[in-house]
Design a protein around this motif. Structure first.
Motif, PDB file in Angstrom:
ATOM      1  N   LEU A   1       0.809  -1.213   0.000  1.00 18.51           N
ATOM      2  CA  LEU A   1       0.000   0.000   0.000  1.00 18.51           C
ATOM      3  C   LEU A   1       0.844   1.266   0.000  1.00 18.51           C
ATOM      4  O   LEU A   1       0.412   2.308  -0.456  1.00 18.51           O
ATOM      5  N   ALA A   2       2.051   1.158   0.554  1.00 15.61           N
ATOM      6  CA  ALA A   2       2.910   2.332   0.664  1.00 15.61           C
ATOM      7  C   ALA A   2       3.671   2.641  -0.619  1.00 15.61           C
ATOM      8  O   ALA A   2       4.357   3.665  -0.693  1.00 15.61           O
ATOM      9  N   VAL A   3       3.560   1.768  -1.634  1.00 10.45           N
ATOM     10  CA  VAL A   3       4.328   1.969  -2.871  1.00 10.45           C
ATOM     11  C   VAL A   3       4.092   3.352  -3.488  1.00 10.45           C
ATOM     12  O   VAL A   3       5.056   4.053  -3.836  1.00 10.45           O
ATOM     13  N   PRO A   4       2.843   3.807  -3.645  1.00 12.48           N
ATOM     14  CA  PRO A   4       2.664   5.157  -4.225  1.00 12.48           C
ATOM     15  C   PRO A   4       3.297   6.259  -3.384  1.00 12.48           C
ATOM     16  O   PRO A   4       3.891   7.202  -3.929  1.00 12.48           O
ATOM     17  N   ALA A   5       3.185   6.161  -2.043  1.00  8.67           N
ATOM     18  CA  ALA A   5       3.766   7.195  -1.179  1.00  8.67           C
ATOM     19  C   ALA A   5       5.288   7.175  -1.246  1.00  8.67           C
ATOM     20  O   ALA A   5       5.942   8.228  -1.272  1.00  8.67           O
ATOM     21  N   ILE A   6       5.866   5.979  -1.266  1.00  3.72           N
ATOM     22  CA  ILE A   6       7.320   5.865  -1.391  1.00  3.72           C
ATOM     23  C   ILE A   6       7.780   6.440  -2.727  1.00  3.72           C
ATOM     24  O   ILE A   6       8.789   7.144  -2.811  1.00  3.72           O
ATOM     25  N   SER A   7       7.026   6.148  -3.782  1.00  2.00           N
ATOM     26  CA  SER A   7       7.376   6.663  -5.112  1.00  2.00           C
ATOM     27  C   SER A   7       7.364   8.183  -5.132  1.00  2.00           C
ATOM     28  O   SER A   7       8.240   8.822  -5.732  1.00  2.00           O
ATOM     29  N   ALA A   8       6.376   8.775  -4.477  1.00  2.00           N
ATOM     30  CA  ALA A   8       6.267  10.235  -4.471  1.00  2.00           C
ATOM     31  C   ALA A   8       7.371  10.890  -3.659  1.00  2.00           C
ATOM     32  O   ALA A   8       7.875  11.956  -4.025  1.00  2.00           O
ATOM     33  N   ASP A   9       7.787  10.258  -2.560  1.00  2.00           N
ATOM     34  CA  ASP A   9       8.772  10.865  -1.663  1.00  2.00           C
ATOM     35  C   ASP A   9      10.212  10.598  -2.096  1.00  2.00           C
ATOM     36  O   ASP A   9      11.023  11.526  -2.215  1.00  2.00           O
ATOM     37  N   LEU A  10      10.545   9.347  -2.349  1.00  4.63           N
ATOM     38  CA  LEU A  10      11.934   8.980  -2.664  1.00  4.63           C
ATOM     39  C   LEU A  10      12.206   8.957  -4.164  1.00  4.63           C
ATOM     40  O   LEU A  10      13.369   8.866  -4.562  1.00  4.63           O
ATOM     41  N   ALA A  11      11.164   9.020  -4.984  1.00  4.44           N
ATOM     42  CA  ALA A  11      11.293   9.023  -6.453  1.00  4.44           C
ATOM     43  C   ALA A  11      12.185   7.901  -6.967  1.00  4.44           C
ATOM     44  O   ALA A  11      13.119   8.138  -7.729  1.00  4.44           O
ATOM     45  N   PRO A  12      11.920   6.657  -6.580  1.00  3.36           N
ATOM     46  CA  PRO A  12      12.740   5.561  -7.094  1.00  3.36           C
ATOM     47  C   PRO A  12      12.413   5.280  -8.555  1.00  3.36           C
ATOM     48  O   PRO A  12      11.283   5.510  -9.010  1.00  3.36           O
ATOM     49  N   SER A  13      13.376   4.781  -9.287  1.00  5.28           N
ATOM     50  CA  SER A  13      13.119   4.316 -10.641  1.00  5.28           C
ATOM     51  C   SER A  13      12.328   3.011 -10.567  1.00  5.28           C
ATOM     52  O   SER A  13      12.175   2.428  -9.493  1.00  5.28           O
ATOM     53  N   THR A  14      11.822   2.538 -11.714  1.00  7.30           N
ATOM     54  CA  THR A  14      11.078   1.273 -11.703  1.00  7.30           C
ATOM     55  C   THR A  14      11.929   0.118 -11.178  1.00  7.30           C
ATOM     56  O   THR A  14      11.462  -0.661 -10.342  1.00  7.30           O
TER      57      THR A  14
ATOM     58  N   ALA B   1      16.120   5.997  -1.794  1.00 10.09           N
ATOM     59  CA  ALA B   1      15.729   4.669  -2.266  1.00 10.09           C
ATOM     60  C   ALA B   1      16.814   3.646  -1.957  1.00 10.09           C
ATOM     61  O   ALA B   1      16.530   2.506  -1.581  1.00 10.09           O
ATOM     62  N   GLU B   2      18.086   4.075  -2.101  1.00  5.08           N
ATOM     63  CA  GLU B   2      19.193   3.154  -1.824  1.00  5.08           C
ATOM     64  C   GLU B   2      19.224   2.741  -0.360  1.00  5.08           C
ATOM     65  O   GLU B   2      19.469   1.571  -0.025  1.00  5.08           O
ATOM     66  N   MET B   3      18.955   3.681   0.542  1.00  6.37           N
ATOM     67  CA  MET B   3      18.944   3.365   1.970  1.00  6.37           C
ATOM     68  C   MET B   3      17.794   2.423   2.315  1.00  6.37           C
ATOM     69  O   MET B   3      17.962   1.493   3.123  1.00  6.37           O
ATOM     70  N   LEU B   4      16.647   2.626   1.683  1.00  2.00           N
ATOM     71  CA  LEU B   4      15.508   1.753   1.935  1.00  2.00           C
ATOM     72  C   LEU B   4      15.785   0.341   1.418  1.00  2.00           C
ATOM     73  O   LEU B   4      15.421  -0.653   2.068  1.00  2.00           O
ATOM     74  N   ILE B   5      16.429   0.246   0.272  1.00  2.00           N
ATOM     75  CA  ILE B   5      16.799  -1.072  -0.253  1.00  2.00           C
ATOM     76  C   ILE B   5      17.745  -1.776   0.713  1.00  2.00           C
ATOM     77  O   ILE B   5      17.604  -2.982   0.993  1.00  2.00           O
ATOM     78  N   ALA B   6      18.729  -1.040   1.261  1.00  2.00           N
ATOM     79  CA  ALA B   6      19.666  -1.636   2.221  1.00  2.00           C
ATOM     80  C   ALA B   6      18.940  -2.116   3.474  1.00  2.00           C
ATOM     81  O   ALA B   6      19.237  -3.201   4.005  1.00  2.00           O
TER      82      ALA B   6
END
Length: 505
Positions: free
Chosen positions: A41-54, A108-113
């Protein structure tokens, strides 16, 4: 409280303390299940804030499963040696700390880690819980019911996740969805030493470091290669990584066959019901994971529902998963396991087929009906398959057997997001009308659904409407193609499960 097992017949029956301990073990599944559906559910919010690529967005979702799948066999074997309860407690503390790091990620990199660290900790939790259930519930019927409760708690966590997450996302920042893990972790750490007996393999043999390394080198590169090829097509580098995974897998299998105390007892795969159970587990989760990934985006970004409203729409399907898990214990008493698995996969396929009725402007009713079918079928399939896998192994190898079941689960989860998510996005990108956009917006619009919706906000109203129509129709077309693949795979698996003879099980 009486803590002595009461023996009736061939196997000792569980006590009140064991059932209370089961509730604590289920908390570990609650911890992981809430986290998984909250993140969808948080995918849209994460996309808007951290602007990760696909690719980064897919990594945020599935790197957890990649790491977890790569370590499950090792951790299941480790739990058999050092104690499954001890491993459970270590994993609970580690998962809580990793969740806190994810909550306050700045990029995005920190969240992936942080998700990588969650995968490492999660790999200790999953096989430990099933391994402990195998040692605590030795009576076959009680064990099936216990695994049904365990699976239902996982479904209950998934059901609670969208509602809790939806409320949090409407009142706080997206990082708050990870913090729901902390109180659950605290309860687990406090109660597990009191209610759960320690269990381990009394004669585990030597821990084989080479096998541990080969298992990780087999799973992680292979799943990564599948993901990248699905998303971007084959390249020399990706194919090389895939070859590394295949070669490592072959070497791992050969080594297990030559060891007196293998890390993974491959003889279990000689049992037809064991093979079918592992395969069924993987495919049921494969379908469910893909639906959760694109479903939350469809509800929020295409139909314009809020996170909380999307959670409510998903709730019936997740409740159906809970009921299916609980019903599995009764179903295997009146039908042979192969027939139960085949029926569960058929129900899942019918539910998936209902998604063909999803449209760019409407489709909530079809989504609810389809997700109910997928949830009910997957709930039954995952419970029965886990019971067959764990029940096939001797008690002292419970952790290793549980690791096989959970490896199938997490591999299915990773492949569901990777293959199905990548297929949806590939069709989506091809269907966009980028001629309506200036060059500076075209790249971000083609990167993700949220990027395309955001790009439309910078366009004149008439152009924005036309562009958004192409965006929504392209995404729905990707869902339709993906659903056809899901249905075909599930029907093939149902046929294989039905052919599993009761005498072979």
């Amino acid at each position: 409280m009486n803590t002595t097992h009461v023996t009736t017949g061939l196997a000792p029956r569980a006590t009140a303390r064991d059932w209370a301990g089961l509730a604590v073990l289920a908390l570990a599944l609650l911890l992981l299940a809430v986290d998984a559906t909250v993140l969808d559910l948080a995918v849209p919010a994460i996309s808007a804030d951290l602007a990760p690529s696909t690719p980064q967005l897919l990594w945020i979702i599935d790197v957890y499963s990649f790491v977890l799948a790569g370590l499950l066999v090792v951790m299941g074997n480790l739990g058999d040696r050092i104690g499954r309860r001890r491993l459970l407690l270590i994993g609970a503390v580690g998962f809580g700390l990793a969740s806190a790091l994810a909550a306050w990620s700045m990029s995005a990199e920190m969240l992936i880690a942080a998700r990588v660290l969650q995968g490492v900790a999660g790999a200790t939790l999953m096989p430990a819980t099933l391994g402990l259930i195998r040692s605590m519930f030795q009576d076959a019927r009680q064990r099936t019911l216990a695994i049904g409760v365990w699976s239902a708690m996982a479904g209950g966590g998934a059901a609670a996740g969208p509602l809790v997450g939806g409320w949090l996302l409407e009142h706080f920042w997206w990082g708050s969805v990870f913090l729901v893990n902390l109180p659950v972790m605290l309860v687990l750490v406090l109660l597990a030493p009191v209610l759960i007996p320690e269990s381990r393999d009394p004669n585990p043999g030597r821990f084989d470091l080479v096998s541990a390394l080969l298992s990780m080198l087999a799973l992680v590169p292979a799943v990564y290669a599948v993901k990248e090829i699905a998303a971007h097509g084959p390249t020399a580098g990706v194919l090389l990584v895939g070859v590394l995974g295949v070669v490592s897998g072959v070497l791992f299998v050969r080594r297990q066959r030559s060891l007196d105390d293998p890390m993974l007892d491959l003889r279990l795969f000689a049992l037809p019901r064991f093979r079918v159970a592992v395969f069924t587990n993987l495919l049921a989760v494969f379908a469910l994971a893909g639906v959760l990934f694109f479903g939350s985006q469809y509800l929020q970004l295409v139909l314009g529902r809020s996170p909380l409203e999307a959670g409510v729409v998903m709730l019936p399907g997740l409740v159906a998963s809970v009921l299916g898990s609980l019903a599995a214990a009764w179903l295997v008493r009146v039908m042979r396991p192969g027939a139960v698995l085949a029926g569960a996969l058929l129900v899942t396929a019918v539910g998936a087929a209902a998604f063909l009725a999803l449209g760019a402007t409407s489709g909530v009713e079809a989504f609810v009906l389809g997700f109910v079918g997928i949830g009910a079928g997957a709930g039954v399939a995952m419970t029965v398959s886990a019971d067959l896998v764990v029940g096939s192994a001797p008690q002292e190898r419970a952790g290793a057997a549980a690791a096989i079941s959970e490896t199938a689960y997490e591999t299915g989860l990773a492949l569901g997001v990777a293959l199905l998510g990548s297929t949806v996005m590939a069709v989506f990108r091809r269907g966009l009308d980028l001629s309506l956009l200036p060059d500076d917006l075209a790249a971000s619009a083609s990167g993700s659904l949220s990027g395309a919706v955001a790009a439309a906000a910078d366009l004149p109203a008439t152009v924005a409407d036309e562009f958004l129509t192409s965006v929504y129709e392209a995404f729905v077309s990707g869902i339709h193609l993906t659903v056809l693949g899901i249905v075909a795979v599930l029907l093939a698996a149902a046929f294989a499960a039905l052919r599993t003879k009761s005498t072979a099980s």
